[in-house]
Design an enzyme around this catalytic site. Structure first.
Site, PDB file in Angstrom:
ATOM      1  N   LYS A 102       0.826  -1.202   0.000  1.00 57.47           N
ATOM      2  CA  LYS A 102       0.000   0.000   0.000  1.00 57.47           C
ATOM      3  C   LYS A 102       0.869   1.266   0.000  1.00 57.47           C
ATOM      4  O   LYS A 102       2.079   1.210   0.273  1.00 57.47           O
ATOM      5  CB  LYS A 102      -0.924  -0.036   1.221  1.00 57.47           C
ATOM      6  CG  LYS A 102      -1.927  -1.188   1.197  1.00 57.47           C
ATOM      7  CD  LYS A 102      -2.898  -1.071   2.375  1.00 57.47           C
ATOM      8  CE  LYS A 102      -3.960  -2.154   2.316  1.00 57.47           C
ATOM      9  NZ  LYS A 102      -4.985  -1.974   3.383  1.00 57.47           N
ATOM     10  N   TYR A 158     -12.709  -2.414  -3.736  1.00 60.17           N
ATOM     11  CA  TYR A 158     -13.185  -2.601  -2.363  1.00 60.17           C
ATOM     12  C   TYR A 158     -14.712  -2.571  -2.264  1.00 60.17           C
ATOM     13  O   TYR A 158     -15.254  -2.295  -1.186  1.00 60.17           O
ATOM     14  CB  TYR A 158     -12.572  -1.536  -1.449  1.00 60.17           C
ATOM     15  CG  TYR A 158     -11.114  -1.800  -1.125  1.00 60.17           C
ATOM     16  CD1 TYR A 158     -10.728  -2.935  -0.409  1.00 60.17           C
ATOM     17  CD2 TYR A 158     -10.110  -0.920  -1.529  1.00 60.17           C
ATOM     18  CE1 TYR A 158      -9.396  -3.186  -0.108  1.00 60.17           C
ATOM     19  CE2 TYR A 158      -8.769  -1.157  -1.223  1.00 60.17           C
ATOM     20  CZ  TYR A 158      -8.424  -2.295  -0.512  1.00 60.17           C
ATOM     21  OH  TYR A 158      -7.111  -2.543  -0.201  1.00 60.17           O
ATOM     22  N   ASN A 167      -2.174  -0.046   6.661  1.00 63.39           N
ATOM     23  CA  ASN A 167      -1.635  -1.269   7.264  1.00 63.39           C
ATOM     24  C   ASN A 167      -0.746  -2.055   6.286  1.00 63.39           C
ATOM     25  O   ASN A 167      -0.719  -3.279   6.296  1.00 63.39           O
ATOM     26  CB  ASN A 167      -2.770  -2.127   7.831  1.00 63.39           C
ATOM     27  CG  ASN A 167      -3.772  -2.544   6.776  1.00 63.39           C
ATOM     28  OD1 ASN A 167      -3.684  -2.104   5.637  1.00 63.39           O
ATOM     29  ND2 ASN A 167      -4.712  -3.401   7.134  1.00 63.39           N
ATOM     30  N   HIS A 201      -1.961  -5.748   1.321  1.00 65.02           N
ATOM     31  CA  HIS A 201      -3.253  -6.412   1.074  1.00 65.02           C
ATOM     32  C   HIS A 201      -2.960  -7.818   0.582  1.00 65.02           C
ATOM     33  O   HIS A 201      -1.950  -8.051  -0.079  1.00 65.02           O
ATOM     34  CB  HIS A 201      -4.028  -5.659  -0.020  1.00 65.02           C
ATOM     35  CG  HIS A 201      -5.140  -6.475  -0.618  1.00 65.02           C
ATOM     36  ND1 HIS A 201      -6.401  -6.516  -0.087  1.00 65.02           N
ATOM     37  CD2 HIS A 201      -5.140  -7.331  -1.675  1.00 65.02           C
ATOM     38  CE1 HIS A 201      -7.149  -7.350  -0.813  1.00 65.02           C
ATOM     39  NE2 HIS A 201      -6.407  -7.848  -1.780  1.00 65.02           N
ATOM     40  N   GLU A 210      -8.873 -10.427  -8.399  1.00 67.84           N
ATOM     41  CA  GLU A 210      -7.941  -9.347  -8.079  1.00 67.84           C
ATOM     42  C   GLU A 210      -6.721  -9.369  -9.008  1.00 67.84           C
ATOM     43  O   GLU A 210      -6.219  -8.320  -9.404  1.00 67.84           O
ATOM     44  CB  GLU A 210      -7.527  -9.457  -6.609  1.00 67.84           C
ATOM     45  CG  GLU A 210      -8.706  -9.214  -5.673  1.00 67.84           C
ATOM     46  CD  GLU A 210      -8.354  -9.371  -4.195  1.00 67.84           C
ATOM     47  OE1 GLU A 210      -7.203  -9.738  -3.883  1.00 67.84           O
ATOM     48  OE2 GLU A 210      -9.236  -9.115  -3.363  1.00 67.84           O
TER      49      GLU A 210
END
Ligand code: RTP
Ligand code: MG
Length: 202
Positions: free
Chosen positions: A35, A76, A142, A145, A156
Site C-alpha cells: 500500500k 473494495y 496497514n 493487502h 484481483e
C-alpha cells in the site's frame, strides 16, 4: 547477490541463483499489494519484498502503479457502506502502490499469515514480527493487502494484471516453475523457470 533456496539443490549462475523445485502439489496464486504508506518508504518497501523472498514465494509478476479513486471503489466494493470504506478508497488512491502475483503451494493463507492481522494494534500484540506488526501505521495504512480466497485471487489478479492469463500460466509456466530449476532476477524482482528467459506476454 540474493539467494533463493527452496529445495534440495542450489547453485550459482553468476548474478542469479538457480534452485530446483520438486513438488507434486500445484502452485496456488495470490494477489499481494504493498500500500502507499509502505511504497513511500524505500527501506520498508525493500523489507516487505525481502519478506516475500524469505517466505519462499515465487514472484510471478510485479508492477508499480497509481490507482484512480474509481478503481479503488470497484476493488473494495464488498466494503461499501462500512465506516472505513471512504478512508480506505482515498488512501489507496493517494500514492503509488506495488502489486505482485505470488505463487506458492499455499499462497493465499501463507501471505495472509505473513501480513498478520488486519488491525495494527492487534498485529503488534499477537504477531509483532508480521509485516503489519512491524510496519503498519493504522488500520487503514496497514502496509499490505492479500486475497482472501481462490475466487478473490483470480478476480484481483485480473484487475491488476489484465494481460495475465491465469489459464495459460497454469498450462505453460506453472509446471516449469514447480519442477524447477527456478531463477530469481534481482533487477526485475521476479522468478522465472531457468531456460525460458523470463515471462513473455500471457
Ligand atoms: P486486506 O483485504 O487488506 O488484505 O485485509 P483483510 O482481508 O484482513 O481486511 P478486510 O476486512 O478485507 O479490509 C480491507 C481493508 O480495509 C481496511 N480496514 N479498516 N476497522 C478498520 O478501521 C478497518 N477494517 C478494515 C484495512 O486497510 C483492510 O486492510
Ligand atoms: Mg480483505
Amino acid at each position: 547477490m540474493r539467494m533463493y533456496n527452496r529445495g534440495s539443490e542450489l547453485r550459482s549462475t553468476g548474478r542469479e541463483m538457480t534452485s530446483i523445485l520438486r513438488s507434486p502439489q500445484a502452485l496456488q496464486l495470490t494477489l499481494a499489494l504493498i500500500k502507499p504508506d509502505a511504497v513511500a518508504h524505500p527501506l520498508i518497501l525493500e523489507a516487505v519484498h525481502q519478506q516475500i523472498l524469505s517466505n519462499k514465494f515465487l514472484i510471478v509478476r510485479m508492477r508499480e502503479l497509481l490507482w484512480r479513486k474509481e478503481d479503488c471503489q470497484k476493488f473494495y466494493q464488498e466494503h461499501e457502506g462500512r465506516f472505513f470504506y471512504q478512508r480506505l478508497v482515498e488512501f489507496m488512491a493517494s500514492g503509488p502502490i506495488r502489486a505482485y502475483i505470488l505463487a506458492h503451494k499455499d499462497a493465499i493463507q501463507l501471505w495472509r499469515t505473513v501480513m498478520g492481522p488486519t488491525r495494527v494494534f492487534r498485529a503488534r500484540h499477537v504477531a509483532p514480527d508480521s509485516i503489519r506488526g512491524s510496519f503498519g501505521l493504522t488500520d487503514t495504512r496497514n502496509t499490505t493487502h492479500g486475497s482472501d480466497s481462490v475466487v478473490s485471487a483470480s478476480r484481483e489478479i485480473a484487475a491488476f494484471f489484465p494481460d495475465f492469463s491465469e489459464q495459460r500460466w497454469y498450462e505453460e509456466e506453472e509446471p516449469q516453475l514447480r519442477c524447477g530449476p527456478v531463477r530469481y532476477n534481482p533487477e526485475g524482482g521476479i522468478h522465472f523457470a531457468a531456460g525460458t528467459g523470463g515471462p513473455g506476454p500471457t
